[in-house]
Write a protein that holds these residues in place. Structure first.
Motif, PDB file in Angstrom:
ATOM      1  N   ASN A 105       0.757  -1.239   0.000  1.00 45.77           N
ATOM      2  CA  ASN A 105       0.000   0.000   0.000  1.00 45.77           C
ATOM      3  C   ASN A 105       0.787   1.289   0.000  1.00 45.77           C
ATOM      4  OD1 ASN A 105      -2.538  -1.415   0.302  1.00 45.77           O
ATOM      5  ND2 ASN A 105      -1.700  -2.019   2.262  1.00 45.77           N
ATOM      6  N   ILE A 106       2.088   1.231  -0.186  1.00 41.82           N
ATOM      7  CA  ILE A 106       2.878   2.445  -0.101  1.00 41.82           C
ATOM      8  C   ILE A 106       2.735   3.228  -1.402  1.00 41.82           C
ATOM      9  CG2 ILE A 106       5.168   3.403   0.280  1.00 41.82           C
ATOM     10  CD1 ILE A 106       5.826   0.717   1.707  1.00 41.82           C
ATOM     11  N   PRO A 107       2.093   4.421  -1.379  1.00 43.18           N
ATOM     12  CA  PRO A 107       1.952   5.212  -2.601  1.00 43.18           C
ATOM     13  C   PRO A 107       3.311   5.708  -3.089  1.00 43.18           C
ATOM     14  CG  PRO A 107       0.379   5.896  -0.935  1.00 43.18           C
ATOM     15  CD  PRO A 107       1.370   4.995  -0.254  1.00 43.18           C
ATOM     16  N   ASN A 108       3.443   5.888  -4.390  1.00 40.49           N
ATOM     17  CA  ASN A 108       4.674   6.345  -5.026  1.00 40.49           C
ATOM     18  C   ASN A 108       4.442   7.733  -5.625  1.00 40.49           C
ATOM     19  OD1 ASN A 108       6.456   3.677  -5.251  1.00 40.49           O
ATOM     20  ND2 ASN A 108       4.336   3.131  -5.648  1.00 40.49           N
ATOM     21  N   TRP A 109       4.826   8.779  -4.891  1.00 38.68           N
ATOM     22  CA  TRP A 109       4.607  10.150  -5.353  1.00 38.68           C
ATOM     23  C   TRP A 109       5.491  10.458  -6.552  1.00 38.68           C
ATOM     24  CZ3 TRP A 109       1.056  13.653  -3.636  1.00 38.68           C
ATOM     25  CH2 TRP A 109       0.402  13.365  -2.436  1.00 38.68           C
ATOM     26  N   LEU A 110       4.923  11.187  -7.497  1.00 37.94           N
ATOM     27  CA  LEU A 110       5.670  11.686  -8.647  1.00 37.94           C
ATOM     28  C   LEU A 110       6.153  13.104  -8.325  1.00 37.94           C
ATOM     29  CD1 LEU A 110       3.107  10.357 -11.198  1.00 37.94           C
ATOM     30  CD2 LEU A 110       5.457   9.548 -10.995  1.00 37.94           C
ATOM     31  N   THR A 111       7.042  13.644  -9.137  1.00 40.03           N
ATOM     32  CA  THR A 111       7.571  14.984  -8.902  1.00 40.03           C
ATOM     33  C   THR A 111       6.412  15.974  -8.787  1.00 40.03           C
ATOM     34  OG1 THR A 111       9.604  14.455 -10.059  1.00 40.03           O
ATOM     35  CG2 THR A 111       9.070  16.779  -9.831  1.00 40.03           C
ATOM     36  N   GLY A 112       6.497  16.862  -7.834  1.00 36.69           N
ATOM     37  CA  GLY A 112       5.405  17.771  -7.501  1.00 36.69           C
ATOM     38  C   GLY A 112       4.666  17.179  -6.313  1.00 36.69           C
ATOM     39  N   SER A 113       3.534  17.719  -5.997  1.00 32.63           N
ATOM     40  CA  SER A 113       2.813  17.201  -4.836  1.00 32.63           C
ATOM     41  C   SER A 113       1.374  16.845  -5.143  1.00 32.63           C
ATOM     42  CB  SER A 113       2.822  18.236  -3.710  1.00 32.63           C
ATOM     43  OG  SER A 113       2.049  19.356  -4.095  1.00 32.63           O
ATOM     44  N   ASN A 114       1.028  16.767  -6.428  1.00 35.10           N
ATOM     45  CA  ASN A 114      -0.392  16.580  -6.690  1.00 35.10           C
ATOM     46  C   ASN A 114      -0.771  15.227  -7.282  1.00 35.10           C
ATOM     47  OD1 ASN A 114       0.682  17.047  -9.225  1.00 35.10           O
ATOM     48  ND2 ASN A 114      -1.115  18.165  -9.934  1.00 35.10           N
ATOM     49  N   HIS A 115       0.187  14.304  -7.480  1.00 33.77           N
ATOM     50  CA  HIS A 115      -0.225  12.997  -7.990  1.00 33.77           C
ATOM     51  C   HIS A 115       0.804  11.923  -7.649  1.00 33.77           C
ATOM     52  CE1 HIS A 115       2.048  15.023 -11.147  1.00 33.77           C
ATOM     53  NE2 HIS A 115       2.350  13.852 -11.670  1.00 33.77           N
ATOM     54  N   PHE A 116       0.319  10.690  -7.605  1.00 34.95           N
ATOM     55  CA  PHE A 116       1.177   9.557  -7.284  1.00 34.95           C
ATOM     56  C   PHE A 116       0.633   8.295  -7.938  1.00 34.95           C
ATOM     57  CE2 PHE A 116      -1.843  10.170  -3.872  1.00 34.95           C
ATOM     58  CZ  PHE A 116      -2.409   8.918  -3.715  1.00 34.95           C
ATOM     59  N   ILE A 117       1.478   7.281  -8.012  1.00 32.61           N
ATOM     60  CA  ILE A 117       1.085   5.992  -8.551  1.00 32.61           C
ATOM     61  C   ILE A 117       0.571   5.128  -7.405  1.00 32.61           C
ATOM     62  CG2 ILE A 117       1.891   3.900  -9.735  1.00 32.61           C
ATOM     63  CD1 ILE A 117       1.899   6.458 -11.476  1.00 32.61           C
ATOM     64  N   GLY A 118      -0.548   4.491  -7.610  1.00 28.08           N
ATOM     65  CA  GLY A 118      -1.144   3.638  -6.589  1.00 28.08           C
ATOM     66  C   GLY A 118      -2.031   2.584  -7.219  1.00 28.08           C
ATOM     67  N   LEU A 119      -2.998   2.118  -6.449  1.00 30.21           N
ATOM     68  CA  LEU A 119      -3.902   1.061  -6.878  1.00 30.21           C
ATOM     69  C   LEU A 119      -5.343   1.491  -6.678  1.00 30.21           C
ATOM     70  CD1 LEU A 119      -1.995  -1.818  -5.087  1.00 30.21           C
ATOM     71  CD2 LEU A 119      -1.953  -1.321  -7.531  1.00 30.21           C
ATOM     72  N   ALA A 120      -6.230   0.984  -7.525  1.00 33.35           N
ATOM     73  CA  ALA A 120      -7.659   1.264  -7.385  1.00 33.35           C
ATOM     74  C   ALA A 120      -8.450   0.058  -7.876  1.00 33.35           C
ATOM     75  CB  ALA A 120      -8.054   2.498  -8.181  1.00 33.35           C
ATOM     76  N   GLN A 121      -9.616  -0.130  -7.295  1.00 29.40           N
ATOM     77  CA  GLN A 121     -10.477  -1.221  -7.722  1.00 29.40           C
ATOM     78  C   GLN A 121     -11.277  -0.787  -8.935  1.00 29.40           C
ATOM     79  OE1 GLN A 121     -12.718  -3.062  -4.657  1.00 29.40           O
ATOM     80  NE2 GLN A 121     -13.812  -4.385  -6.041  1.00 29.40           N
TER      81      GLN A 121
END
Length: 167
Positions: A105-121
């Motif tokens: 469950n550890i989110p992976n933030w991308l450069t900047g602060s407004n988006h990251f890679i994660g998982l969704a159903q």
């Protein structure tokens, strides 16, 4: 406490730390400013829950964490974003059942602060996605009939590795 407690996570400058807190029957996310000694606690609206390793955004203004909520049937998993600057918390349902283990469950933030890679159903499957922290909208990156977990972003942010139950 009795929950799977995350290891405290420092900002890169060492000025703030996030850790697992527990008071009475509520599990909280605690952010402490080491310079001032101030602490902020973010409670969820559930009595029985667990949360996993929080991930600081690249500019260290936000935290993303995943919470398993066992206070209702069926249990659910929610994504929470803590805005450390504004001292606010926003969360949303992302899965209709708990994730398979805290390491997923550890989110992976991308450069900047407004988006990251994660998982969704998506239907009955878990898809890789880009999540935007401002409105928790999701952009799917995969669309395959499998369960995905344990995402890891490459240092150049060009590739995402993950584990899947696909054959």
């Amino acid at each position: 406490n009795d929950y799977w407690s995350q290891v405290p996570s420092w900002t890169s400058d060492g000025n703030q730390i996030v850790y697992h807190g527990k008071k009475l029957d509520k599990v909280s996310v605690v952010v402490r400013d080491e310079g001032s000694g101030e602490e902020w606690e973010y409670y969820q609206d559930v009595l029985i829950s667990d949360w996993y390793w929080a991930a600081w955004s690249k500019n260290e203004e936000k935290l993303a964490l995943v919470i398993d909520d066992f206070s209702q049937e069926p249990p659910t998993t929610r994504l929470s974003i803590v805005d450390v600057v504004q001292q606010t918390l926003v969360d949303t349902l992302i899965l209709k059942y708990p994730m398979p283990g805290w390491w997923s469950n550890i989110p992976n933030w991308l450069t900047g602060s407004n988006h990251f890679i994660g998982l969704a159903q998506q239907g009955q499957y878990i898809q890789l996605c880009k999540t935007f922290s401002d409105d928790l909208s999701v952009e799917l990156l995969t669309d395959t009939p499998s369960i995905k977990f344990a995402t890891k972003l490459s240092p150049d942010e060009e590739l995402v590795a993950y584990v899947s139950d696909e054959d």
